[in-house]
Design a protein around this motif. Sequence first.
Motif, PDB file in Angstrom:
ATOM      1  N   GLU A 117       0.836  -1.197   0.000  1.00 43.36           N
ATOM      2  CA  GLU A 117       0.000   0.000   0.000  1.00 43.36           C
ATOM      3  C   GLU A 117       0.876   1.253   0.000  1.00 43.36           C
ATOM      4  N   THR A 120       2.371   1.590  -3.412  1.00 44.35           N
ATOM      5  CA  THR A 120       1.362   2.049  -4.371  1.00 44.35           C
ATOM      6  C   THR A 120       1.107   3.543  -4.229  1.00 44.35           C
ATOM      7  N   TRP A 121       1.073   4.022  -2.981  1.00 45.85           N
ATOM      8  CA  TRP A 121       0.914   5.467  -2.773  1.00 45.85           C
ATOM      9  C   TRP A 121       2.058   6.244  -3.414  1.00 45.85           C
ATOM     10  N   LEU A 126       1.230  10.043  -4.236  1.00 46.84           N
ATOM     11  CA  LEU A 126       0.573  10.531  -3.030  1.00 46.84           C
ATOM     12  C   LEU A 126       1.603  10.873  -1.955  1.00 46.84           C
ATOM     13  N   HIS A 127       2.789  10.311  -2.093  1.00 42.01           N
ATOM     14  CA  HIS A 127       3.938  10.717  -1.285  1.00 42.01           C
ATOM     15  C   HIS A 127       5.193  10.448  -2.102  1.00 42.01           C
TER      16      HIS A 127
END
Length: 197
Positions: A117, A120-121, A126-127
């Motif tokens: 997860e 994937t971020w 997302l980061h």
Amino acid sequence: MLKRVCVYCGSGMGGQDEYADAARALGRAFVARKIGLVFGGGRIGMMGVLAETVLAGGGEAIGVIPKHLEEKGLALTSVTSLRVVEDMHVRKAMMADLADAFIAMPSGFGTAEEFFEALTWAQLSLHIKPCGLLNTQGYFDHLIRFVDHAVQEGFIHATHRKLLLVADSPEILLDQLAAYEPPSVDKVAWATRLTKG
């Protein structure tokens, strides 16, 4: 600069002493580099070994544990800070917020789910925090082959393969995390272009 690193590791010890030895070595490396540990808050298995090593060396260990596990007496209460949260989703989000990077150690389903997860971020931008596998005893060799196969088959962009750092030594992995520069391929744009093509 890495101030805190989230380590995903399990409540089991595995079948070889080298796994616990690697947790101790990683904990000592954290202390030597003044890196704080963010972990799942458990007192048993690899989690407990890693956190207790960091604490014994005078380092910082922040545990984040869901309420239902804390109520079963599984929390390591001697940590620098113990955050008891409502559920696993809140736990993962808080661990990610507290950390500058992510490491997965040999473990099972939970570690794989949490680590991928976070990875994937990163893929979705997302980061921009680095993600690495501590590949003790070649534990993740088959998983790495799966990722390389996914690249070969066109499901992962070759540039996104660089999101996954791998080393069998804590020191080398921490060096890689510290030197990490995120790749510049936009996953959504790439996937959309493939679909239209």
